[in-house]
Design a protein around this motif. Structure first.
Motif, PDB file in Angstrom:
ATOM      1  N   LYS A   1      31.711 -22.172  27.956  1.00 52.88           N
ATOM      2  CA  LYS A   1      32.660 -21.224  27.358  1.00 52.88           C
ATOM      3  C   LYS A   1      32.729 -21.412  25.838  1.00 52.88           C
ATOM      4  CE  LYS A   1      37.551 -19.929  27.359  1.00 52.88           C
ATOM      5  NZ  LYS A   1      37.294 -18.545  27.005  1.00 52.88           N
ATOM      6  N   THR A   2      32.563 -20.330  25.137  1.00 51.05           N
ATOM      7  CA  THR A   2      32.699 -20.367  23.682  1.00 51.05           C
ATOM      8  C   THR A   2      34.141 -20.006  23.337  1.00 51.05           C
ATOM      9  OG1 THR A   2      30.403 -19.685  23.454  1.00 51.05           O
ATOM     10  CG2 THR A   2      31.793 -19.473  21.503  1.00 51.05           C
ATOM     11  N   ALA A   3      34.918 -21.013  22.973  1.00 53.99           N
ATOM     12  CA  ALA A   3      36.346 -20.786  22.717  1.00 53.99           C
ATOM     13  C   ALA A   3      36.558 -20.109  21.368  1.00 53.99           C
ATOM     14  CB  ALA A   3      37.103 -22.102  22.768  1.00 53.99           C
ATOM     15  N   VAL A   4      35.801 -20.551  20.372  1.00 58.37           N
ATOM     16  CA  VAL A   4      35.857 -19.920  19.047  1.00 58.37           C
ATOM     17  C   VAL A   4      34.418 -19.596  18.654  1.00 58.37           C
ATOM     18  CG1 VAL A   4      36.407 -20.268  16.614  1.00 58.37           C
ATOM     19  CG2 VAL A   4      37.984 -21.087  18.361  1.00 58.37           C
ATOM     20  N   ASP A   5      34.212 -18.334  18.291  1.00 56.41           N
ATOM     21  CA  ASP A   5      32.839 -17.840  18.161  1.00 56.41           C
ATOM     22  C   ASP A   5      32.552 -17.378  16.725  1.00 56.41           C
ATOM     23  OD1 ASP A   5      30.335 -16.924  18.707  1.00 56.41           O
ATOM     24  OD2 ASP A   5      30.964 -15.259  19.990  1.00 56.41           O
TER      25      ASP A   5
ATOM     26  N   PRO B   1      52.048 -28.562  17.412  1.00 56.31           N
ATOM     27  CA  PRO B   1      51.354 -28.015  18.584  1.00 56.31           C
ATOM     28  C   PRO B   1      52.259 -27.097  19.393  1.00 56.31           C
ATOM     29  CG  PRO B   1      51.939 -30.310  18.941  1.00 56.31           C
ATOM     30  CD  PRO B   1      52.372 -29.968  17.559  1.00 56.31           C
ATOM     31  N   ASP B   2      51.654 -26.411  20.364  1.00 53.20           N
ATOM     32  CA  ASP B   2      52.442 -25.487  21.186  1.00 53.20           C
ATOM     33  C   ASP B   2      53.531 -26.232  21.950  1.00 53.20           C
ATOM     34  OD1 ASP B   2      50.473 -26.753  22.598  1.00 53.20           O
ATOM     35  OD2 ASP B   2      49.875 -25.035  23.791  1.00 53.20           O
TER      36      ASP B   2
ATOM     37  N   LEU C   1      50.261 -25.730  10.154  1.00 55.37           N
ATOM     38  CA  LEU C   1      49.587 -25.080  11.272  1.00 55.37           C
ATOM     39  C   LEU C   1      50.542 -25.092  12.455  1.00 55.37           C
ATOM     40  CD1 LEU C   1      46.165 -26.960  10.957  1.00 55.37           C
ATOM     41  CD2 LEU C   1      46.710 -24.683  10.084  1.00 55.37           C
ATOM     42  N   LEU C   2      51.018 -23.932  12.844  1.00 52.98           N
ATOM     43  CA  LEU C   2      52.015 -23.831  13.903  1.00 52.98           C
ATOM     44  C   LEU C   2      51.422 -23.090  15.086  1.00 52.98           C
ATOM     45  CD1 LEU C   2      55.029 -22.689  11.679  1.00 52.98           C
ATOM     46  CD2 LEU C   2      54.241 -25.012  12.105  1.00 52.98           C
ATOM     47  N   ASP C   3      51.243 -23.795  16.180  1.00 46.16           N
ATOM     48  CA  ASP C   3      50.615 -23.196  17.354  1.00 46.16           C
ATOM     49  C   ASP C   3      51.689 -22.679  18.309  1.00 46.16           C
ATOM     50  OD1 ASP C   3      48.819 -22.382  19.198  1.00 46.16           O
ATOM     51  OD2 ASP C   3      48.211 -24.378  19.851  1.00 46.16           O
ATOM     52  N   ASP C   4      51.765 -21.375  18.426  1.00 47.39           N
ATOM     53  CA  ASP C   4      52.707 -20.717  19.341  1.00 47.39           C
ATOM     54  C   ASP C   4      54.123 -21.268  19.153  1.00 47.39           C
ATOM     55  OD1 ASP C   4      53.097 -18.742  21.112  1.00 47.39           O
ATOM     56  OD2 ASP C   4      52.099 -19.689  22.807  1.00 47.39           O
ATOM     57  N   ALA C   5      54.542 -21.291  17.906  1.00 45.40           N
ATOM     58  CA  ALA C   5      55.805 -21.950  17.559  1.00 45.40           C
ATOM     59  C   ALA C   5      57.021 -21.262  18.170  1.00 45.40           C
ATOM     60  CB  ALA C   5      55.953 -21.990  16.039  1.00 45.40           C
TER      61      ALA C   5
ATOM     62  N   THR D   1      44.569 -21.710  19.996  1.00 43.88           N
ATOM     63  CA  THR D   1      44.876 -23.145  19.982  1.00 43.88           C
ATOM     64  C   THR D   1      43.665 -23.963  19.551  1.00 43.88           C
ATOM     65  OG1 THR D   1      46.582 -22.873  21.657  1.00 43.88           O
ATOM     66  CG2 THR D   1      45.642 -25.072  21.437  1.00 43.88           C
ATOM     67  N   THR D   2      42.485 -23.559  20.022  1.00 43.89           N
ATOM     68  CA  THR D   2      41.259 -24.271  19.628  1.00 43.89           C
ATOM     69  C   THR D   2      41.058 -24.176  18.120  1.00 43.89           C
ATOM     70  OG1 THR D   2      40.313 -23.738  21.777  1.00 43.89           O
ATOM     71  CG2 THR D   2      38.789 -24.469  20.079  1.00 43.89           C
ATOM     72  N   LEU D   3      41.308 -22.988  17.577  1.00 45.36           N
ATOM     73  CA  LEU D   3      41.174 -22.797  16.126  1.00 45.36           C
ATOM     74  C   LEU D   3      42.139 -23.714  15.375  1.00 45.36           C
ATOM     75  CD1 LEU D   3      40.273 -21.253  13.561  1.00 45.36           C
ATOM     76  CD2 LEU D   3      42.030 -19.553  14.080  1.00 45.36           C
ATOM     77  N   ILE D   4      43.394 -23.735  15.815  1.00 47.72           N
ATOM     78  CA  ILE D   4      44.402 -24.560  15.142  1.00 47.72           C
ATOM     79  C   ILE D   4      44.030 -26.040  15.256  1.00 47.72           C
ATOM     80  CG2 ILE D   4      46.806 -25.345  15.313  1.00 47.72           C
ATOM     81  CD1 ILE D   4      46.814 -22.689  14.043  1.00 47.72           C
ATOM     82  N   LYS D   5      43.573 -26.449  16.444  1.00 47.02           N
ATOM     83  CA  LYS D   5      43.207 -27.861  16.626  1.00 47.02           C
ATOM     84  C   LYS D   5      42.025 -28.259  15.743  1.00 47.02           C
ATOM     85  CE  LYS D   5      44.999 -29.099  21.142  1.00 47.02           C
ATOM     86  NZ  LYS D   5      44.682 -29.553  22.502  1.00 47.02           N
ATOM     87  N   MET D   6      41.094 -27.342  15.559  1.00 44.86           N
ATOM     88  CA  MET D   6      39.965 -27.661  14.673  1.00 44.86           C
ATOM     89  C   MET D   6      40.439 -27.788  13.226  1.00 44.86           C
ATOM     90  SD  MET D   6      36.524 -25.754  16.006  1.00 44.86           S
ATOM     91  CE  MET D   6      37.147 -24.120  16.272  1.00 44.86           C
ATOM     92  N   LEU D   7      41.337 -26.880  12.818  1.00 52.07           N
ATOM     93  CA  LEU D   7      41.849 -26.953  11.440  1.00 52.07           C
ATOM     94  C   LEU D   7      42.681 -28.215  11.225  1.00 52.07           C
ATOM     95  CD1 LEU D   7      42.890 -23.224  10.822  1.00 52.07           C
ATOM     96  CD2 LEU D   7      40.869 -24.408   9.967  1.00 52.07           C
ATOM     97  N   ALA D   8      43.312 -28.704  12.319  1.00 51.57           N
ATOM     98  CA  ALA D   8      44.123 -29.930  12.215  1.00 51.57           C
ATOM     99  C   ALA D   8      43.273 -31.188  12.370  1.00 51.57           C
ATOM    100  CB  ALA D   8      45.215 -29.906  13.277  1.00 51.57           C
ATOM    101  N   THR D   9      41.965 -31.024  12.499  1.00 48.59           N
ATOM    102  CA  THR D   9      40.972 -32.102  12.669  1.00 48.59           C
ATOM    103  C   THR D   9      41.099 -32.812  14.011  1.00 48.59           C
ATOM    104  OG1 THR D   9      42.199 -33.949  11.687  1.00 48.59           O
ATOM    105  CG2 THR D   9      40.973 -32.554  10.172  1.00 48.59           C
ATOM    106  N   LEU D  10      41.756 -32.176  14.966  1.00 50.63           N
ATOM    107  CA  LEU D  10      41.854 -32.794  16.292  1.00 50.63           C
ATOM    108  C   LEU D  10      40.598 -32.538  17.118  1.00 50.63           C
ATOM    109  CD1 LEU D  10      45.527 -32.128  17.415  1.00 50.63           C
ATOM    110  CD2 LEU D  10      44.435 -34.330  17.073  1.00 50.63           C
TER     111      LEU D  10
END
Lengths: 311, 334
Positions: free
Chosen positions: B14-18, B80-81, B155-159, B41-50
């Motif tokens: 699965k490509t979560a962010v393409d 995070p969410d 970075l606020l995920d589904d705040a 969420t994947t995008l936010i986690k990548m930007l947060a270096t997680l």
């Protein structure tokens, strides 16, 4: 809001972060000391050890009303072995409980990602979890010291025996806490981490000793035949290796060797019919200490790696 | 402030962010809207270096999330969410702990904690255990935690997920205040209406790709050229509709199907029951509206002045499915 400027010496502070007290370590220590579990474990443990000591002393005194020096030394020796035995049980089965939820619990609380986005490195996170757990186990060991001093007072125990026992206890504490931490860093839940960790601990503490005891007669029988062909030293080395990796086995073998030969640091095997020269090995407690500390280091490294690779 | 370059993350098949390429300007509030599984969420986690990207890269304040993760972490505050807490800690201890984790000197932590608690309006709760806080308060505490190292980017995920309406309004106001402090904010949601009035820019995301992105007003105008305002009222229907038609920004007015909600006052006693029911039944009209928020305010005043007994006046939120269907249609330009 009166906030600091974004670049207000931040880089310098970051550089010093490693030299300061790890904040996670401080938090964990505080959490341990605040929890009811910490006080309960300490109280129950001291109560059990003290109760057993009292019963032991009363039993020997009642059995030998005209007690003399020999009886006191018997009590001292028995007391020492009982306390050491309890400490081994403690570090084997209580120590992992303090780390088995260390990382998986952070994931379950949804705080793992928050910690990872701070400036704490994976190594700092792992050490921050390990040191407080080890510190608490050390506290339990220190709380037992008065009973050890009583054993010395009654006699029958040499300081060297105490030193060997302490090595085994501390090395076991290091291995079993790091084992819990490593499994916790990999497991999907605290429950599965607990099951896996305790399965391995039981395997090491009970399984290896049982295996050594079961295998020993067979080895002895083989040794008699193998002695003629020169295989006895190898078989004996297998036995020593097995027994040396179990805390109970290593301690019993080392103490017996010291009592019989007066030699604490080495274990002499042989001579065998086919190899007249005796083989001198490090004492089992030394082998255990070296192996356990090396394994602890490896598990710590792997745990830090797992923390680094997880989101 | 943030620039992604062909950013991609693959989980198994699965490509979560393409191959995502977006730019977020400094001091803006950038809303990422998409259904569950869109890759927000994947995008936010990548930007947060997680999460490391599978390919591509992103620059936060000029620092690469691949090569300069530590630098990025200094620049970024992440919520995070599901914002985790330590239930054994008090509110102040929680912030102090994270301040220490970000290397804030011990001498600064007390003042910093006080400032942040004042900002998120939790000063009166500073010594309470965190597990006594409501979800909305925890969310505000989470934002305070994300700010302990004074990051330039949030970075606020589904705040806004799971918050009651009041908590949502408070959170919205807090984000606006943070924007006024020149913070760059990236916030995700699956509800367009939650973000459109607080975001300066919006991107609609689906299946790991950005379908459309741009200034919030332009995107909303494109997605919904006409809003629907639902007005519930008592009284004469014809009079209400006629007055609504002459209001500012009104394109069309239609009466919603009759509702049989028992709103007739108990004290009312009329001989003609049918006429009384017609007068006291709650009616609903839908106003097709092309104006802005100022026009909407004026429309409400206009109706009230005309004697329409308005009970509620609200905008009908379009479902994300409807918006995505519109974007995925032939007219979509991405």
């Amino acid at each position: 809001m009166g906030r600091r400027k974004p670049d207000d010496g931040m880089a310098a502070r970051m550089a010093k972060l490693n030299l300061r007290i790890n904040p996670l370590m401080a938090r964990e220590l505080r959490a341990y000391m605040r929890s009811a579990r910490a006080g309960a474990v300490l109280t129950v443990y001291i109560s059990i050890v003290s109760g057993i000591t009292l019963l032991l002393y009363m039993g020997v005194s009642l059995a030998n009303p005209a007690s003399g020096v020999g009886n006191y030394s018997q009590v001292g020796s028995a007391l020492f072995y009982v306390v050491v035995g309890l400490l081994i049980v403690l570090v084997s089965f209580v120590a992992p409980a303090f780390t088995v939820s260390a990382i998986s619990g952070e994931r379950e609380r949804h705080t793992f990602g928050l910690l990872k986005t701070t400036l704490l490195s994976p190594r700092q996170i792992v050490w921050g979890k390990l040191i407080p757990a080890l510190g608490y186990i050390l506290l339990l060991v220190l709380a037992t010291l008065p009973l050890f001093s009583l054993a010395f007072l009654l006699g029958g125990i040499e300081p060297a025996q105490f030193a060997a026992a302490l090595c085994v206890i501390l090395a076991s504490a290091a291995l079993f806490t790091t084992l819990g931490l490593f499994v916790s860093s990999r497991a999907s839940s605290t429950l599965s981490a607990t099951v896996i960790t305790y399965s391995v601990v039981v395997g090491i503490v009970i399984g290896l000793s049982a295996l050594a005891i079961l295998v020993f007669p067979a080895l002895a029988g083989l040794g008699t035949r193998a002695g003629a062909s020169g295989g006895a030293p190898v078989l004996t080395a297998v036995f020593v290796a097995l027994i040396s990796l179990s805390p109970v086995g290593a301690l019993v073998t080392s103490e017996a060797n010291f009592v019989n030969t007066g030699n604490l640091l080495t274990l002499t095997i042989g001579p065998f019919p086919a190899s007249p020269a005796a083989i001198v090995l490090p004492a089992p407690f030394l082998i255990l200490t070296a192996c356990y500390l090396a394994a602890s280091g490896a598990l710590l490294w792997l745990a830090a790696r797992a923390v680094r690779n997880q989101a | 402030m943030i620039e992604t370059r062909e950013l991609t993350r693959v989980f198994g098949k699965k490509t979560a962010v393409d191959r995502l390429s977006i730019q977020v300007g400094a001091g803006s509030i950038f809303g990422v809207i998409g259904p569950n599984g869109a890759g927000k969420t994947t995008l936010i986690k990548m930007l947060a270096t997680l999460l490391p990207p599978t390919s591509g890269d992103a620059l936060v304040g000029g620092a690469s999330i691949r090569r300069h993760a530590a630098r990025v972490r200094r620049l970024v505050g992440y919520l995070p969410d599901v914002s985790g807490v330590y239930p054994d800690m008090t509110v102040a201890e929680y912030l102090t702990f994270f301040a220490a984790c970000y290397g804030v000197p011990a001498s600064d932590r007390a003042a910093l904690t006080g400032d942040l608690l004042a900002l998120v309006d939790l000063s009166h709760r500073r010594n309470e255990p965190i597990d006594k806080l409501t979800r909305g308060m925890r969310q505000r505490l989470g934002i305070a935690r994300a700010l302990v190292h004074d990051p330039q980017v949030l970075l606020l995920d589904d705040a806004t997920a799971g918050l009651d309406p009041r908590a949502r309004v408070e959170l919205r106001e807090l984000l606006k205040e943070l924007r006024s402090m020149n913070k760059t904010i990236v916030v995700t949601s699956h509800i367009l209406a939650e973000l459109e009035d607080m975001c300066s820019h919006i991107a609609i995301m689906e299946s790991g790709r950005i379908l459309v992105a741009g200034e919030s007003s332009a995107i909303c105008a494109r997605l919904r050229p006409h809003r629907i305002i639902v007005v519930k009222f008592f009284g004469n229907v014809e009079m209400a509709i006629n007055h609504a038609r002459t209001g500012p920004g009104v394109v069309d007015v239609r009466l919603a199907p009759s509702r049989s909600e028992g709103m007739r006052p108990a004290a009312a006693r009329r001989e003609d029951e049918a006429a009384a029911d017609a007068l006291y039944a709650l009616k609903e009209m839908q106003i097709v509206f092309g104006g802005d928020y100022g026009d909407a305010t004026e429309l409400l005043r206009h109706l009230m002045r005309a004697g329409v007994q308005v009970v509620s006046f609200s905008e009908q939120a379009d479902s994300l499915e409807k918006i995505l269907t519109g974007l995925n249609g032939p007219a979509q330009t991405g």
